[in-house]
Write a protein that holds these residues in place. Structure first.
Motif, PDB file in Angstrom:
ATOM      1  N   VAL A 160       0.833  -1.205   0.000  1.00 62.71           N
ATOM      2  CA  VAL A 160       0.000   0.000   0.000  1.00 62.71           C
ATOM      3  C   VAL A 160       0.870   1.258   0.000  1.00 62.71           C
ATOM      4  CG1 VAL A 160      -1.557   1.383   1.440  1.00 62.71           C
ATOM      5  CG2 VAL A 160      -2.062  -1.020   0.998  1.00 62.71           C
ATOM      6  N   ALA A 163       2.661   1.822  -3.314  1.00 65.88           N
ATOM      7  CA  ALA A 163       1.754   2.295  -4.363  1.00 65.88           C
ATOM      8  C   ALA A 163       1.330   3.738  -4.126  1.00 65.88           C
ATOM      9  CB  ALA A 163       0.521   1.392  -4.433  1.00 65.88           C
ATOM     10  N   LYS A 191     -10.439  -2.125   1.619  1.00 66.90           N
ATOM     11  CA  LYS A 191      -9.838  -2.362   0.308  1.00 66.90           C
ATOM     12  C   LYS A 191      -8.519  -1.604   0.176  1.00 66.90           C
ATOM     13  CE  LYS A 191     -13.469  -4.731  -0.928  1.00 66.90           C
ATOM     14  NZ  LYS A 191     -13.388  -6.205  -1.014  1.00 66.90           N
ATOM     15  N   SER A 192      -7.482  -2.331  -0.206  1.00 68.88           N
ATOM     16  CA  SER A 192      -6.167  -1.709  -0.360  1.00 68.88           C
ATOM     17  C   SER A 192      -6.189  -0.585  -1.384  1.00 68.88           C
ATOM     18  CB  SER A 192      -5.127  -2.758  -0.782  1.00 68.88           C
ATOM     19  OG  SER A 192      -4.924  -3.702   0.228  1.00 68.88           O
ATOM     20  N   LYS A 193      -6.868  -0.797  -2.508  1.00 68.63           N
ATOM     21  CA  LYS A 193      -6.887   0.197  -3.578  1.00 68.63           C
ATOM     22  C   LYS A 193      -7.522   1.488  -3.111  1.00 68.63           C
ATOM     23  CE  LYS A 193      -8.190   0.779  -8.439  1.00 68.63           C
ATOM     24  NZ  LYS A 193      -8.827   0.125  -9.619  1.00 68.63           N
ATOM     25  N   ARG A 194      -8.570   1.378  -2.294  1.00 70.43           N
ATOM     26  CA  ARG A 194      -9.238   2.577  -1.783  1.00 70.43           C
ATOM     27  C   ARG A 194      -8.319   3.353  -0.831  1.00 70.43           C
ATOM     28  NH1 ARG A 194     -14.519   3.907  -1.716  1.00 70.43           N
ATOM     29  NH2 ARG A 194     -15.207   1.779  -2.159  1.00 70.43           N
ATOM     30  N   VAL A 196      -5.049   3.303  -0.830  1.00 74.45           N
ATOM     31  CA  VAL A 196      -3.982   3.899  -1.636  1.00 74.45           C
ATOM     32  C   VAL A 196      -4.443   5.242  -2.195  1.00 74.45           C
ATOM     33  CG1 VAL A 196      -2.676   3.700  -3.791  1.00 74.45           C
ATOM     34  CG2 VAL A 196      -2.828   1.746  -2.236  1.00 74.45           C
TER      35      VAL A 196
END
Length: 261
Positions: A160, A163, A191-194, A196
């Motif tokens: 995380v 990114a 969620k990791s993407k959120r 990040v």
């Protein structure tokens, strides 16, 4: 086995695998205050090929070279492995209560093949990282994550932060590293993407400041700590774990609410 004998300083070698970088200021202090009657013997390892490596005393050796001194008294060990040399370096510096940096200790333990340190480095190697002043400079944070949450959350924190802040070395400092791991441990559905995307809207220094402010205002309450299902003593290996998790939770939920409006 060790023996006290004189050694030629110009024939001594340094193994950078466990020896920290030299402090020129410390060398100059030794040169300025040099007194042969007060100079303690150095510690040296004579390896199988006859080469002699400094275990402890590289600043005294450099001071001797500066002063033109040809020989120093040394405790010379024979037939040590590199791991045993590293262990001896840690023991000697701990015994004298030297101010060993966490980076130097981590790398010495790595050379000494300390199991936990080797396992943490294995994870770092997978991401092309190493512990150094210009790399991952907070090995204590790595240990806290490893102790409290395990390898899975160490990897998630690294992924995380890498990114979110690909070119910012402050991503690897306390308390943000520990806080990201603690957040995902506490809220496994996150969620990791959120996260990040959320972190990209700010910077590591700002997040670290918010975590420290939260801890100063609210502390890590017993009630908050109990919620984690961990032994409270282990949680307090880092005073910012609970506060860091709460700060990231607040930011994450703000993002969720904003998306729902």
């Amino acid at each position: 086995m060790q023996a006290l004998t004189e050694v030629s300083v110009d024939q001594l070698l340094v193994d950078p695998a466990y020896q920290p970088s030299v402090s020129q200021a410390r060398v100059k202090t030794i040169v300025r205050n040099y007194n042969p009657d007060l100079m303690l013997p150095i510690h040296v390892s004579r390896r199988a090929n006859g080469d002699c490596y400094i275990i402890d005393g590289q600043h005294r050796v450099l001071a001797a070279l500066t002063l033109g001194i040809k020989k120093l008294w040394a405790f010379v060990f024979s037939n040590l492995t590199k791991a045993q040399e590293s262990t001896k370096w840690i023991e000697l510096n701990t015994l004298r209560r030297q101010n060993i940096s966490s980076v130097a200790r981590f790398n010495a333990e790595l050379a000494a093949e300390v199991y936990e340190t080797v396992q943490i480095q294995r994870v770092l190697t997978d991401y092309g990282l190493r512990v150094s002043k210009n790399g991952v400079s907070s090995p204590a944070a790595l240990r806290v994550i490893w102790h409290c949450f395990g390898e899975k959350y160490l990897r998630q924190a690294i992924e995380v932060l890498a990114a979110a802040y690909p070119d910012n070395h402050h991503r690897w400092v306390v308390p943000i590293m520990e806080s990201v791991a603690a957040f995902f441990y506490s809220y496994p559905g996150a969620k990791s993407k959120r996260l990040v995307g959320l972190l990209q809207d700010t910077n590591p220094r700002s997040i670290n400041a918010d975590i420290k402010d939260h801890h100063r205002l609210f502390g890590a309450s017993q009630r908050s700590a109990n919620r984690w299902g961990h032994d409270t003593r282990r949680l307090y290996e880092s005073q910012y774990l609970v506060s860091g998790s709460e700060v990231l939770k607040t930011l994450y939920n703000k993002k969720l609410r904003a998306n729902k409006l």
